[in-house]
Design a protein around this motif. Structure first.
Motif, PDB file in Angstrom:
ATOM      1  N   THR A 127     -55.481   0.814  12.078  1.00  0.00           N
ATOM      2  CA  THR A 127     -55.782   0.124  13.330  1.00  0.00           C
ATOM      3  C   THR A 127     -56.896   0.583  14.153  1.00  0.00           C
ATOM      4  OG1 THR A 127     -54.112   1.188  14.763  1.00  0.00           O
ATOM      5  CG2 THR A 127     -53.467  -0.885  13.457  1.00  0.00           C
ATOM      6  N   THR A 128     -57.242   0.190  15.261  1.00  0.00           N
ATOM      7  CA  THR A 128     -58.355   0.858  16.114  1.00  0.00           C
ATOM      8  C   THR A 128     -57.206   1.855  16.637  1.00  0.00           C
ATOM      9  OG1 THR A 128     -57.658  -1.076  17.820  1.00  0.00           O
ATOM     10  CG2 THR A 128     -59.693  -1.191  16.554  1.00  0.00           C
ATOM     11  N   TYR A 129     -56.390   1.808  17.184  1.00  0.00           N
ATOM     12  CA  TYR A 129     -55.471   2.786  17.710  1.00  0.00           C
ATOM     13  C   TYR A 129     -55.230   4.037  16.961  1.00  0.00           C
ATOM     14  CZ  TYR A 129     -51.944   5.229  20.861  1.00  0.00           C
ATOM     15  OH  TYR A 129     -51.388   5.973  21.801  1.00  0.00           O
ATOM     16  N   ALA A 130     -55.170   3.820  15.662  1.00  0.00           N
ATOM     17  CA  ALA A 130     -55.188   4.897  14.711  1.00  0.00           C
ATOM     18  C   ALA A 130     -56.174   6.099  14.960  1.00  0.00           C
ATOM     19  CB  ALA A 130     -55.011   4.787  13.286  1.00  0.00           C
ATOM     20  N   MET A 131     -57.428   5.594  15.554  1.00  0.00           N
ATOM     21  CA  MET A 131     -58.554   6.509  15.977  1.00  0.00           C
ATOM     22  C   MET A 131     -58.356   7.226  17.212  1.00  0.00           C
ATOM     23  SD  MET A 131     -61.702   3.677  15.177  1.00  0.00           S
ATOM     24  CE  MET A 131     -62.872   4.959  15.116  1.00  0.00           C
ATOM     25  N   ALA A 132     -57.040   6.890  18.108  1.00  0.00           N
ATOM     26  CA  ALA A 132     -56.948   7.752  19.300  1.00  0.00           C
ATOM     27  C   ALA A 132     -56.702   9.172  18.859  1.00  0.00           C
ATOM     28  CB  ALA A 132     -55.871   7.079  20.016  1.00  0.00           C
ATOM     29  N   SER A 133     -56.050   9.622  17.812  1.00  0.00           N
ATOM     30  CA  SER A 133     -55.907  10.992  17.324  1.00  0.00           C
ATOM     31  C   SER A 133     -55.233  11.154  16.362  1.00  0.00           C
ATOM     32  CB  SER A 133     -54.912  11.677  18.411  1.00  0.00           C
ATOM     33  OG  SER A 133     -53.534  11.027  18.396  1.00  0.00           O
ATOM     34  N   ILE A 134     -55.256  12.258  15.603  1.00  0.00           N
ATOM     35  CA  ILE A 134     -54.589  12.620  14.340  1.00  0.00           C
ATOM     36  C   ILE A 134     -53.176  12.092  14.139  1.00  0.00           C
ATOM     37  CG2 ILE A 134     -53.933  14.132  12.597  1.00  0.00           C
ATOM     38  CD1 ILE A 134     -56.440  15.846  13.589  1.00  0.00           C
ATOM     39  N   ASP A 135     -52.209  12.390  15.420  1.00  0.00           N
ATOM     40  CA  ASP A 135     -50.780  11.912  15.435  1.00  0.00           C
ATOM     41  C   ASP A 135     -50.657  10.598  15.607  1.00  0.00           C
ATOM     42  OD1 ASP A 135     -50.288  14.732  15.099  1.00  0.00           O
ATOM     43  OD2 ASP A 135     -49.740  15.072  17.277  1.00  0.00           O
ATOM     44  N   GLU A 136     -51.546   9.781  16.060  1.00  0.00           N
ATOM     45  CA  GLU A 136     -51.672   8.416  16.495  1.00  0.00           C
ATOM     46  C   GLU A 136     -52.050   7.697  14.900  1.00  0.00           C
ATOM     47  OE1 GLU A 136     -49.954   7.040  18.760  1.00  0.00           O
ATOM     48  OE2 GLU A 136     -50.029   8.596  20.323  1.00  0.00           O
ATOM     49  N   ASP A 137     -52.741   8.275  14.384  1.00  0.00           N
ATOM     50  CA  ASP A 137     -53.255   7.999  13.044  1.00  0.00           C
ATOM     51  C   ASP A 137     -51.934   7.818  11.919  1.00  0.00           C
ATOM     52  OD1 ASP A 137     -54.875   6.823  10.851  1.00  0.00           O
ATOM     53  OD2 ASP A 137     -55.738   8.875  10.661  1.00  0.00           O
ATOM     54  N   PHE A 138     -51.195   9.092  12.143  1.00  0.00           N
ATOM     55  CA  PHE A 138     -50.151   9.363  11.165  1.00  0.00           C
ATOM     56  C   PHE A 138     -49.149   8.260  11.396  1.00  0.00           C
ATOM     57  CE2 PHE A 138     -46.022  11.111  10.327  1.00  0.00           C
ATOM     58  CZ  PHE A 138     -46.115  11.875   8.968  1.00  0.00           C
ATOM     59  N   ALA A 139     -48.731   8.045  12.792  1.00  0.00           N
ATOM     60  CA  ALA A 139     -47.584   7.069  13.162  1.00  0.00           C
ATOM     61  C   ALA A 139     -48.188   5.733  13.059  1.00  0.00           C
ATOM     62  CB  ALA A 139     -47.528   7.268  14.753  1.00  0.00           C
ATOM     63  N   GLU A 140     -49.306   5.292  13.158  1.00  0.00           N
ATOM     64  CA  GLU A 140     -49.590   3.803  12.947  1.00  0.00           C
ATOM     65  C   GLU A 140     -49.633   3.927  11.372  1.00  0.00           C
ATOM     66  OE1 GLU A 140     -51.610   1.193  15.075  1.00  0.00           O
ATOM     67  OE2 GLU A 140     -49.545   2.119  15.444  1.00  0.00           O
ATOM     68  N   MET A 141     -50.027   4.612  10.620  1.00  0.00           N
ATOM     69  CA  MET A 141     -50.042   4.391   9.188  1.00  0.00           C
ATOM     70  C   MET A 141     -48.448   4.215   8.688  1.00  0.00           C
ATOM     71  SD  MET A 141     -52.779   4.592   7.283  1.00  0.00           S
ATOM     72  CE  MET A 141     -52.059   5.109   5.518  1.00  0.00           C
ATOM     73  N   THR A 142     -47.634   5.074   9.173  1.00  0.00           N
ATOM     74  CA  THR A 142     -46.149   5.109   8.869  1.00  0.00           C
ATOM     75  C   THR A 142     -45.507   3.852   9.401  1.00  0.00           C
ATOM     76  OG1 THR A 142     -46.071   7.529   9.009  1.00  0.00           O
ATOM     77  CG2 THR A 142     -43.957   6.224   9.144  1.00  0.00           C
ATOM     78  N   GLY A 143     -45.956   3.204  10.581  1.00  0.00           N
ATOM     79  CA  GLY A 143     -45.303   2.307  11.141  1.00  0.00           C
ATOM     80  C   GLY A 143     -45.688   0.762  10.420  1.00  0.00           C
TER      81      GLY A 143
END
Length: 326
Positions: free
Chosen positions: A205-221
């Motif tokens: 998602t675009t929000y996954a680009m906000a940070s590495i942690d957000e990338d990890f959480a977006e992928m998981t979710g």
């Protein structure tokens, strides 16, 4: 001066006598504990508080909210049906796959339900959820919930699984090499990036680009909210699919090595339960049209209004409502 002091002394004596003689009647307010407990509270206690020591805060507590937003409380009629769906698609899957003690140790101890979104006026995004130190999850926009309309709770379920992924990686960090897959494309202005551009660069998602942690959480979710088949159908259309698949493998390995959970088994359990909630005509999360793509659990641009529906259900000792009973 003597007369003044004598007069004041007389008033004080009269007031003291008056207070002693007045007999206050019984309070007009029922302050007993039973007066504060309703069917929703009994449901919460039996499903969340007693087994997991989790507090569900739905009565308005302004001090618990972010004062920078104009917010409203959750409708009482939304609370039990929403928490039933969360129990079905989050609590029970992790209990089944992670073991009986997994959530007792890791589940956040507070869920705060807020009826409206938090609007970021500066960039036009909305906050739908936050996690605070692994202890509390705030769920916004709960008043949109309608049990019969999956589009009204997909983002809430996304929020739960996204924020719980944050809680897990804050307790046990993921492999550092995850950060090296797309190291140069994280940006604080993710909301200016199109979905297709984000996908092409290897972000779900675009929000996954906000940070590495957000990338990890977006992928998981998002992985958890789709069956393995629908997940692969979705990412195979993206130019950045190889990068996304690399991130997927790190997440699968993380759950196995850090938590002893088979991620694909968990994914099937969660996605099957979500699919069981949905009308057959509704596709799984993330596979709606390109004009209504999957958005982030924490910030997103709304695609639909909340709607009314009069359907009701009663499957068990606790009546499960649609969330429309006002």
């Amino acid at each position: 001066m003597k007369y003044t002091l004598k007069y004041l002394f007389f008033i004080s004596v009269v007031m003291l006598v008056s207070c002693e003689e007045d007999k206050l009647g019984p309070s007009v307010f029922d302050t007993s504990d039973t007066a504060l407990i309703n069917e929703v509270d009994r449901y919460i206690d039996s499903v969340y508080t007693s087994p997991y020591n989790v507090e569900i805060i739905y009565r308005w507590k302004e001090s618990e909210t972010d004062m920078s937003y104009n917010l409203v409380p959750s409708y009482l009629s939304k609370v039990q049906p929403l928490m039933h769906v969360i129990d079905t698609t989050y609590v029970q899957p992790y209990n089944k796959i992670g073991g009986n003690d997994f959530l007792k140790v890791n589940i956040p101890k507070q869920f705060l339900l807020i009826g409206s979104p938090g609007i970021n006026a500066s960039n036009g995004t909305e906050v739908l959820g936050t996690a605070e130190g692994g202890v509390k999850i705030l769920l916004y926009k709960t008043n949109q919930f309608d049990r019969s309309k999956p589009e009204t709770y997909e983002d809430i379920l996304h929020t739960i699984h996204h924020e719980f992924a944050h809680i897990l990686h804050q307790k046990k960090q993921y492999d550092e090499t995850f950060k090296k897959i797309t190291p140069n494309d994280y940006t604080s202005t993710w909301y200016n990036v199109t979905d297709s551009t984000a996908n092409n660069k290897g972000f779900i998602t675009t929000y996954a680009m906000a940070s590495i942690d957000e990338d990890f959480a977006e992928m998981t979710g998002i992985m958890l909210l789709n069956s393995n088949q629908s997940w692969n159908e979705m990412i195979n259309k993206m130019k950045g699919k190889d990068l996304i698949k690399s991130k997927e493998q790190y997440i699968v390995t993380y759950f196995k090595t850090k938590w002893k959970i088979d991620f694909y088994v968990l994914q099937k359990e969660v996605s099957d339960r979500i699919a069981g909630l949905k009308p057959s005509s509704v596709t799984l999360f993330g596979l709606r049209s390109s004009t209504s793509p999957a958005k982030c659990a924490c910030h997103y641009y709304p695609n639909y209004p909340a709607k009314k529906n009069e359907t009701s259900e009663n499957p068990g000792s606790h009546p499960i409502l649609t969330g429309n009973e006002e």
